[in-house]
Design an enzyme around this catalytic site. Sequence first.
Site, PDB file in Angstrom:
ATOM      1  N   HIS A  71       0.895  -1.066   0.036  1.00 14.76           N
ATOM      2  CA  HIS A  71       0.077   0.260   0.054  1.00 14.76           C
ATOM      3  C   HIS A  71       0.790   1.189   0.043  1.00 14.76           C
ATOM      4  O   HIS A  71       0.464   2.317  -0.491  1.00 14.76           O
ATOM      5  CB  HIS A  71      -1.165  -0.128   1.047  1.00 14.76           C
ATOM      6  CG  HIS A  71      -0.387   0.467   2.646  1.00 14.76           C
ATOM      7  ND1 HIS A  71       0.021  -0.608   3.357  1.00 14.76           N
ATOM      8  CD2 HIS A  71       0.124   1.544   3.155  1.00 14.76           C
ATOM      9  CE1 HIS A  71       0.265   0.024   4.492  1.00 14.76           C
ATOM     10  NE2 HIS A  71       0.522   1.427   4.352  1.00 14.76           N
ATOM     11  N   ASP A  93      -0.271  -7.509   1.959  1.00 15.13           N
ATOM     12  CA  ASP A  93       0.295  -6.388   1.789  1.00 15.13           C
ATOM     13  C   ASP A  93       1.748  -6.164   1.739  1.00 15.13           C
ATOM     14  O   ASP A  93       2.495  -6.119   2.742  1.00 15.13           O
ATOM     15  CB  ASP A  93      -0.202  -5.563   3.088  1.00 15.13           C
ATOM     16  CG  ASP A  93       0.030  -4.070   2.752  1.00 15.13           C
ATOM     17  OD1 ASP A  93       0.548  -3.544   1.953  1.00 15.13           O
ATOM     18  OD2 ASP A  93      -0.310  -3.474   3.737  1.00 15.13           O
ATOM     19  N   GLN A 111       1.518   6.060  12.378  1.00 18.86           N
ATOM     20  CA  GLN A 111       1.502   6.934  10.874  1.00 18.86           C
ATOM     21  C   GLN A 111       3.146   7.209  10.591  1.00 18.86           C
ATOM     22  O   GLN A 111       3.882   7.499  11.512  1.00 18.86           O
ATOM     23  CB  GLN A 111       0.927   8.292  10.864  1.00 18.86           C
ATOM     24  CG  GLN A 111      -0.803   8.216  10.840  1.00 18.86           C
ATOM     25  CD  GLN A 111      -1.437   7.785  12.191  1.00 18.86           C
ATOM     26  OE1 GLN A 111      -0.653   7.541  13.106  1.00 18.86           O
ATOM     27  NE2 GLN A 111      -2.724   7.906  11.962  1.00 18.86           N
ATOM     28  N   GLY A 112       3.279   6.771   9.478  1.00 18.32           N
ATOM     29  CA  GLY A 112       4.878   6.901   8.860  1.00 18.32           C
ATOM     30  C   GLY A 112       5.561   5.411   9.239  1.00 18.32           C
ATOM     31  O   GLY A 112       6.663   5.258   8.635  1.00 18.32           O
ATOM     32  N   ASP A 113       5.001   4.581   9.750  1.00 15.83           N
ATOM     33  CA  ASP A 113       5.606   3.362   9.993  1.00 15.83           C
ATOM     34  C   ASP A 113       5.323   2.277   8.787  1.00 15.83           C
ATOM     35  O   ASP A 113       6.103   1.004   9.056  1.00 15.83           O
ATOM     36  CB  ASP A 113       5.683   2.830  11.331  1.00 15.83           C
ATOM     37  CG  ASP A 113       6.093   3.713  12.522  1.00 15.83           C
ATOM     38  OD1 ASP A 113       7.339   4.360  12.259  1.00 15.83           O
ATOM     39  OD2 ASP A 113       5.272   3.609  13.593  1.00 15.83           O
ATOM     40  N   SER A 114       4.504   2.632   8.018  1.00 12.92           N
ATOM     41  CA  SER A 114       4.056   1.329   7.256  1.00 12.92           C
ATOM     42  C   SER A 114       5.399   0.793   6.601  1.00 12.92           C
ATOM     43  O   SER A 114       6.182   1.498   6.019  1.00 12.92           O
ATOM     44  CB  SER A 114       3.123   2.137   6.144  1.00 12.92           C
ATOM     45  OG  SER A 114       1.776   1.944   6.556  1.00 12.92           O
TER      46      SER A 114
END
Length: 277
Positions: free
Chosen positions: A83, A136, A231-234
């Site tokens: 993603h 994913d 947020q930001g760690d994907s």
Amino acid sequence: MRRPITRALTGALALASAAALAPLASPAPAAADSVIIGGAPVRSADTPWVVALSSRDRFGGIRAGQFCGGVVVAPTKVLTAAHCLGREVLGTAVSEVRDLRVIAGREDLRAPGGQEVPVQHVLIAPAYDPRTSSSDLAVLTLASALPVGHVIKTAARGDAANTPGTAAAVYGWGDTTGAGTYASALRAAPVQVQPDTVCARAYPGTALGGRYTPATMLCAGDAKGGHDACQGDSGGPLVAQGRLIGIVSWGSGCGRADSPGVYTRVSEVLPTVADKL
């Protein structure tokens, strides 16, 4: 239950945040909906397999264009979340992002050092479903090789590292509070692998949220809350017993006891692209 979100920021949100914070000394937010909650700084020398995905064209330069994380599994191969490379995050097709790079060996994104290596090719796991976040996973082929010492071993099917109760750690440059406080230095948070039933109960699949699928997803978190990706760690790594067991994928909120993190189950999804490594 709040709608589960991926752990990557969109290009528009990251650029807007960067513009808002530009006059300040504090770092700008990253580009991913995941963050390290309840973590502590770590050195890249001790975790050389953790890398940042970067595009200054899409996300600005304050944090070196970081928008997701990744993990080195071969000298020219990096795993990340599929993603992270979609239009919702990048704002365009990944083929149009001309400056897509991985940053290795640099824990502080504002500092020099390390290596910035262009991405030569992107492969999305064939079974990836953006509607459900199943499978994913994406494989990035680098234009030049990183040192062999940057590579981490991956967990295979049946690996004890996947067992519920196993201590693990998640790594990234994301939000550290759940309120938009983004880190510029690499951090890690301690979590535990959770039984599939925990995430199945938290994410049963409703009009407001997604469904946890054990076949391709791994559940990990802190039963008391307070430690999580955000947020930001994907795309960043979940590591247990010295092996890569998960890739940060999605969740509901950050650090909530009733909403563990959902990770791509590396031992099941990686074999579907293993012939490309």
